[in-house]
Design an enzyme around this catalytic site. Structure first.
Site, PDB file in Angstrom:
ATOM      1  N   ARG A 135     -16.470 -23.731 -10.951  1.00  0.00           N
ATOM      2  CA  ARG A 135     -17.371 -22.655 -11.387  1.00  0.00           C
ATOM      3  C   ARG A 135     -18.004 -22.926 -12.745  1.00  0.00           C
ATOM      4  NH1 ARG A 135     -13.203 -17.912 -11.176  1.00  0.00           N
ATOM      5  NH2 ARG A 135     -11.935 -19.650 -11.948  1.00  0.00           N
ATOM      6  N   CYS A 192      -9.434 -20.680  -9.624  1.00  0.00           N
ATOM      7  CA  CYS A 192      -9.873 -19.374  -9.115  1.00  0.00           C
ATOM      8  C   CYS A 192      -8.699 -18.609  -8.501  1.00  0.00           C
ATOM      9  CB  CYS A 192     -10.986 -19.597  -8.092  1.00  0.00           C
ATOM     10  SG  CYS A 192     -11.309 -18.230  -6.981  1.00  0.00           S
TER      11      CYS A 192
END
Length: 228
Positions: free
Chosen positions: A144, A117
């Site tokens: 994620r 991320c």
């Protein structure tokens, strides 16, 4: 006589509570919810259901279910109550967190993060600035893309390393570890993130259990914590 009546009344209420919890559990199992803990809620007639699918609010007869954040409206603004139900569980994972402590600690935040991320990377680069403001940062893993991918297994290797903080620092520099076959620790963190309602990373849990979805620069996070 009054004591006897009171005792009987409490016993009846207890039996009713068990019956209503059983009704709620039976209805939610039909929807595929396999793990749940049923508690009272601040709203009369509703129960709080902490489940593997998140937090629900169910009517006592199990016929109606709400999902979403529950806020208490106060003179100081809206207070998110949903995360408060999960604070004990969150803090029970403290020995599995990667912690970057502030020397003069004023606040402790828990961050659900993903090593792929961009904004998690930005937050990590500024750790010293958060620490200098008195903010201790604790990391939990939240890949994620779910649990069945290399990222989850790389994060498992980081959390199981002899020095997890150093392993994470290296990963943030691009030196990723070899993957592990299983992601047992990451699975626990991920499921807790789902219960909190995490939809992306970084997601920051405040000391009072409120969820801040997204990156905040150090001074903005401090301001948010001061206003909480």
């Amino acid at each position: 006589m009054k004591k006897i009546i009171t005792a009987l009344s409490l016993a009846a209420l207890s039996v009713y509570a068990v019956a209503s919890d059983a009704q709620i559990e039976a209805q939610l199992k039909k929807l595929g919810v396999s793990q749940m803990e049923i508690k009272s809620s601040p709203i009369n007639g509703l129960k709080t259901v902490i489940s593997n699918e998140g937090i629900f609010y169910a009517s006592e007869d199990g016929k109606y279910v709400l999902q979403g954040q529950l806020y208490e409206l106060t003179d100081k603004g809206a207070v998110d109550l949903t995360g408060k139900f999960l604070l004990d569980k969150l803090n029970s994972y403290k020995n599995e967190m990667i912690v970057y402590p502030a020397k003069n600690e004023k606040y402790v935040v828990t961050v659900f993060m993903d090593i792929t991320c961009h904004y998690c990377h930005l937050l990590h680069q500024q750790l010293s600035q958060y620490n200098d403001l008195g903010i201790t940062v604790r990391y939990l893993a939240f890949p994620r893309g779910g649990l069945n991918n290399n990222t989850a297994k790389q994060m498992e290797a980081i959390w199981q390393a002899k020095d997890p903080a150093q392993a994470l620092n290296e990963a943030e520099k691009g030196n990723l570890p070899k993957t592990l076959k299983n992601a047992d620790i990451v699975k626990k963190h991920y499921e807790l993130g789902v219960q909190f309602g995490v939809r992306g990373t970084p997601s920051i849990v405040t000391p009072k259990g409120e969820l801040i979805g997204g990156y905040l620069p150090p001074k903005e996070l401090l301001k948010a914590l001061q206003e909480e």
